[in-house]
Design a protein around this motif. Structure first.
Motif, short mmCIF file in Angstrom:
data_model
loop_
_atom_site.label_atom_id
_atom_site.label_comp_id
_atom_site.label_asym_id
_atom_site.label_seq_id
_atom_site.Cartn_x
_atom_site.Cartn_y
_atom_site.Cartn_z
N ALA A 38 0.82 -1.21 0.00
CA ALA A 38 0.00 0.00 0.00
C ALA A 38 0.86 1.26 0.00
O ALA A 38 0.48 2.29 -0.59
CB ALA A 38 -0.94 -0.01 1.20
N GLN A 39 2.01 1.19 0.65
CA GLN A 39 2.90 2.35 0.74
C GLN A 39 3.96 2.38 -0.37
O GLN A 39 4.85 3.23 -0.35
CB GLN A 39 3.58 2.36 2.11
CG GLN A 39 2.60 2.54 3.26
CD GLN A 39 3.28 2.46 4.63
OE1 GLN A 39 4.51 2.39 4.73
NE2 GLN A 39 2.47 2.46 5.69
N GLU A 40 3.86 1.44 -1.31
CA GLU A 40 4.73 1.41 -2.49
C GLU A 40 6.23 1.37 -2.12
O GLU A 40 7.05 2.12 -2.63
CB GLU A 40 4.45 2.60 -3.41
CG GLU A 40 3.03 2.60 -3.94
CD GLU A 40 2.77 3.70 -4.96
OE1 GLU A 40 3.65 4.58 -5.14
OE2 GLU A 40 1.71 3.67 -5.60
N TRP A 41 6.57 0.40 -1.26
CA TRP A 41 7.97 0.28 -0.86
C TRP A 41 8.88 -0.09 -2.03
O TRP A 41 10.08 0.12 -1.95
CB TRP A 41 8.11 -0.76 0.25
CG TRP A 41 7.59 -0.31 1.59
CD1 TRP A 41 6.82 0.78 1.86
CD2 TRP A 41 7.81 -0.97 2.84
NE1 TRP A 41 6.53 0.85 3.19
CE2 TRP A 41 7.13 -0.22 3.83
CE3 TRP A 41 8.50 -2.12 3.23
CZ2 TRP A 41 7.13 -0.58 5.17
CZ3 TRP A 41 8.50 -2.48 4.56
CH2 TRP A 41 7.83 -1.72 5.53
N TRP A 42 8.31 -0.64 -3.10
CA TRP A 42 9.16 -0.99 -4.24
C TRP A 42 9.74 0.25 -4.93
O TRP A 42 10.66 0.15 -5.73
CB TRP A 42 8.39 -1.83 -5.25
CG TRP A 42 7.31 -1.08 -6.00
CD1 TRP A 42 7.46 -0.35 -7.14
CD2 TRP A 42 5.93 -0.99 -5.65
NE1 TRP A 42 6.26 0.18 -7.54
CE2 TRP A 42 5.29 -0.20 -6.64
CE3 TRP A 42 5.15 -1.51 -4.61
CZ2 TRP A 42 3.93 0.09 -6.61
CZ3 TRP A 42 3.79 -1.23 -4.61
CH2 TRP A 42 3.21 -0.43 -5.57
N ARG A 103 7.62 -11.47 -4.97
CA ARG A 103 7.25 -10.50 -6.00
C ARG A 103 8.48 -9.64 -6.25
O ARG A 103 9.14 -9.22 -5.30
CB ARG A 103 6.06 -9.65 -5.57
CG ARG A 103 5.66 -8.58 -6.59
CD ARG A 103 4.32 -7.95 -6.25
NE ARG A 103 3.23 -8.91 -6.46
CZ ARG A 103 1.95 -8.62 -6.31
NH1 ARG A 103 1.58 -7.41 -5.91
NH2 ARG A 103 1.03 -9.53 -6.53
N VAL A 104 8.78 -9.37 -7.53
CA VAL A 104 10.05 -8.76 -7.90
C VAL A 104 9.82 -7.54 -8.79
O VAL A 104 9.02 -7.59 -9.74
CB VAL A 104 10.95 -9.78 -8.64
CG1 VAL A 104 12.31 -9.16 -8.95
CG2 VAL A 104 11.12 -11.06 -7.81
N TRP A 105 10.54 -6.44 -8.46
CA TRP A 105 10.55 -5.23 -9.26
C TRP A 105 11.99 -4.90 -9.65
O TRP A 105 12.92 -5.10 -8.85
CB TRP A 105 10.00 -4.02 -8.50
CG TRP A 105 8.57 -4.06 -8.09
CD1 TRP A 105 7.51 -3.46 -8.72
CD2 TRP A 105 8.02 -4.67 -6.90
NE1 TRP A 105 6.35 -3.67 -8.01
CE2 TRP A 105 6.63 -4.42 -6.89
CE3 TRP A 105 8.57 -5.42 -5.86
CZ2 TRP A 105 5.79 -4.86 -5.89
CZ3 TRP A 105 7.74 -5.88 -4.86
CH2 TRP A 105 6.36 -5.60 -4.88
N LEU A 106 12.19 -4.37 -10.83
CA LEU A 106 13.49 -3.84 -11.23
C LEU A 106 13.28 -2.45 -11.80
O LEU A 106 12.50 -2.26 -12.73
CB LEU A 106 14.14 -4.74 -12.28
CG LEU A 106 15.53 -4.31 -12.75
CD1 LEU A 106 16.52 -4.27 -11.58
CD2 LEU A 106 16.05 -5.23 -13.85
N VAL A 138 12.74 -6.98 -3.90
CA VAL A 138 12.05 -8.27 -3.77
C VAL A 138 11.22 -8.25 -2.49
O VAL A 138 11.73 -7.90 -1.42
CB VAL A 138 13.05 -9.45 -3.72
CG1 VAL A 138 12.29 -10.77 -3.67
CG2 VAL A 138 13.99 -9.41 -4.91
N ARG A 139 9.97 -8.59 -2.62
CA ARG A 139 9.08 -8.78 -1.47
C ARG A 139 8.82 -10.26 -1.32
O ARG A 139 8.40 -10.92 -2.27
CB ARG A 139 7.76 -8.03 -1.68
CG ARG A 139 6.70 -8.28 -0.61
CD ARG A 139 5.38 -7.66 -1.04
NE ARG A 139 4.33 -7.82 -0.03
CZ ARG A 139 3.48 -8.85 0.01
NH1 ARG A 139 3.57 -9.83 -0.90
NH2 ARG A 139 2.56 -8.91 0.95
N VAL A 140 9.09 -10.81 -0.12
CA VAL A 140 8.85 -12.23 0.13
C VAL A 140 7.90 -12.35 1.31
O VAL A 140 8.17 -11.83 2.40
CB VAL A 140 10.15 -12.99 0.42
CG1 VAL A 140 9.85 -14.48 0.56
CG2 VAL A 140 11.17 -12.76 -0.69
N ALA A 141 6.79 -13.04 1.09
CA ALA A 141 5.79 -13.27 2.14
C ALA A 141 5.85 -14.74 2.56
O ALA A 141 5.98 -15.64 1.72
CB ALA A 141 4.40 -12.93 1.63
N ASP A 142 5.75 -14.96 3.86
CA ASP A 142 5.79 -16.31 4.41
C ASP A 142 4.73 -16.40 5.51
O ASP A 142 4.20 -15.38 5.97
CB ASP A 142 7.17 -16.64 4.95
CG ASP A 142 7.46 -18.13 4.95
OD1 ASP A 142 6.54 -18.91 4.68
OD2 ASP A 142 8.61 -18.51 5.23
#
Length: 583
Positions: A38-42, A103-106, A138-142
């Protein structure tokens, strides 16, 4: 520790140059409230903490030894410049594994998602990469969901019994590689021992310019010997690649052939180059026997969990994987069952090079449901696609002791689904046997493997006699429930409801566990091990064994070695004992 941990190429079976490791210090931020999307950390240019990749969250080596690891979301950030050799090239970004959902952003562009903590994924980043100051997020959820495929990672807040501390995040190498404008995609080597060749099958990505594939044998002196030239058609290429002086691969003589594949245009210009290797090895089931290269195989296996001091899922360095394989062989085993973990390809590489048979086993969820089954359906082709070229891998194992599928005890639909998965594995790879559900509740299996931890040697021998005499096969649900809490007092019969024994080979693939499970027998650990193993070996109808386990893992102290791989039994004595079995 080197400045870049695990600097070796992570896929010796699929090697291109130039390549560039992205292991090392990354910026990092936990996101326990899951606010980052929501806060667009990418879009952020920095994160407040650091982590050392490829060590997972929860491990000391990562610098983020949070014991409560698999409960949240974690963000990674890495700035990098392209090496000059990669300028103006087509590029791929690879992840060995990320637990659990990535989820991956470049450079602010979403590349994609991947679900599953054990299999690799990659992205074409040619159009979004800059020469300098690339920003990879990279965002990784567990989670601790019992419906999540997690292997031996505990779903409880505190590890206990036979389950261990959880991990999260990136736990294998991240790397870049340059590929050709047309390049090889999926690559399979099918060994043909009788024909003295490999059958190559590959897809070609962006195939418009590709005309043929030249295959060379790389000789020990560095020379290359042309072996085949195969035509590309319809984005695919296939054909036979004969080898000089065909020699079989086996644990006793793990002979490998190094190959170089060059994709070319009609005019002969090089488009893509890949180095790989293979072994001429044939594994087959013949009635109640297992054959390796046409000869009866007696499997002397040990159960390996793939846990390491400091790194949990990831050893401090490549030497950790190599040492484990060397210890398997030093102890006199000819192979291992990789239990509830898809180990990194570097481990399988050392099994190929040193000579150790491998049962490759999908990790399980613990509770049945549509989501856990869907994860397995996704992972099965990913596992086989990644590992099928390794000659050391001789068996695919789909489930363990009905974890995540225990509804098959009362659900005909669940049993049908398990049979379909076993047949899917055979279709994806007809060259290896498939074990549907290791230990018991077998529905559709090529090998009937059996688990027990009976505390009395007399009870174990009586069980083996009933099995080889054709008794003790009928399904029984209540012993299975008791086995879960008192495995040393009971045995669960091998077959699921309605299943019939079809004469398959039998292997005792879990037993012993001395030091953790109770034992009525006296003597040293070596004495107990010898007696329990001889009880199996004296019955030729049982085609092998797998002892639990190679080394202690946290609180489960039933290894032949300690967790830091120090022997609890004399190595030479154990090897001498094994060398007299199953010759």
């Amino acid at each position: 520790m080197p400045a870049t941990p695990h600097p070796e190429h992570p896929r010796p079976d699929l090697y291109r140059e130039p390549w560039c490791s992205l292991n090392g210090v990354w910026e990092f931020a936990p996101d326990p409230r899951d606010e980052g999307l929501a806060q667009e950390w990418w879009q952020r240019s920095s994160l407040p903490e650091q982590i050392l990749v490829p060590y997972p969250v929860g491990s000391e080596l990562s610098g983020q030894p949070e014991l409560d690891a698999p409960r949240a979301v974690y963000w990674y950030l890495r700035h990098f410049d392209l090496p000059p050799a990669m300028h103006d090239r087509c590029l791929r970004l690879h992840f060995g594994a990320a637990d659990h959902q990535a989820r991956v952003w470049l450079n602010g562009v979403l590349l994609g998602d991947h679900l599953g903590g054990y299999t690799p994924f990659s992205f074409d980043i040619t159009e979004v990469t800059r020469r300098n100051d690339n920003r990879l997020v990279v965002r990784v959820a567990d989670s601790r969901s019992m419906r999540q495929v997690r292997g031996k990672q505990a779903w409880q807040q505190r590890a206990g019994s036979i389950f261990y501390p959880g991990i999260a995040g990136l736990w294998q190498t991240v790397w870049l590689e340059a590929v050709g404008p047309s390049c090889l995609g999926e690559l399979r080597l099918y060994p043909d021992l009788k024909g003295g060749c490999f059958h190559v099958r590959a897809t070609v990505e962006r195939p418009e310019a590709a005309s043929y594939l030249d295959v060379y044998l790389a000789l020990p002196d560095g020379a290359r010997l042309p072996a085949a030239s195969l035509r590309v058609a319809g984005g695919r290429v296939s054909g036979a690649v004969p080898v000089v002086d065909p020699r079989p691969w086996s644990p006793e003589a793990p002979h490998l052939y190094d190959l170089e594949l060059v994709l070319r245009t009609r005019g002969g210009a090089e488009l893509d180059r890949v180095r790989t290797y293979g072994g001429l090895r044939e594994i087959a089931v013949d009635g109640d026997r297992i054959l390796l290269n046409g000869h009866p195989l007696y499997q002397r296996l040990v159960l390996v969990q793939g846990y390491f001091p400091g790194g949990i899922y990831t050893p401090a360095g490549d030497e950790g994987w190599r040492r484990d394989v060397e210890l398997v062989r030093a102890l006199g085993f000819n192979g291992l069952r990789m239990h509830q973990k898809l180990e990194a390809p570097r481990f399988l590489y050392w099994c190929d090079r040193i000579g150790a048979l491998v049962w490759d086993e999908l990790p399980s969820a613990y509770w049945p449901g549509p989501s856990s089954r869907e994860q397995v359906r996704r992972m099965l082709p990913e596992m086989i696609g990644r590992d099928a070229n390794h000659p050391s891998v001789i068996t695919w194992v789909l489930f363990n002791e009905s974890w995540g599928i225990h509804d098959l005890n009362w659900s005909a639909a669940a049993r049908t689904e398990l049979a379909q998965l076993a047949n899917q594995a055979r279709n994806l790879d007809p060259s290896r046997p498939v074990i549907d559900n290791s230990g018991f509740d077998h529905v559709e299996t090529d090998i009937v493997d059996i688990h027990h931890y009976l505390s009395s040697l007399a009870q174990a021998e009586a069980l083996y006699d009933r099995l080889v005499a054709g008794r003790e096969w009928r399904h029984a649900f209540l012993p299975g429930l008791r086995y879960m809490v008192q495995p040393h007092k009971c045995f669960k019969p091998p077959l699921a409801p309605g299943a019939r024994y079809g004469g398959q080979p039998m292997v005792v693939s879990e037993y012993g566990g001395f030091g953790f499970y109770p034992s009525d027998e006296g003597g040293s650990l070596l004495d107990q091990y010898r007696a329990a193993t001889l009880a199996i070996a004296r019955r030729p109808q049982l085609r092998g064994f797998c002892y639990t386990q190679m080394y202690d893992v946290f609180q489960e102290t039933n290894g032949l070695l300690t967790f830091d791989r120090q022997p609890k039994v004399p190595i030479e004595a154990l090897r001498a004992f094994h060398e007299g079995l199953g010759a």
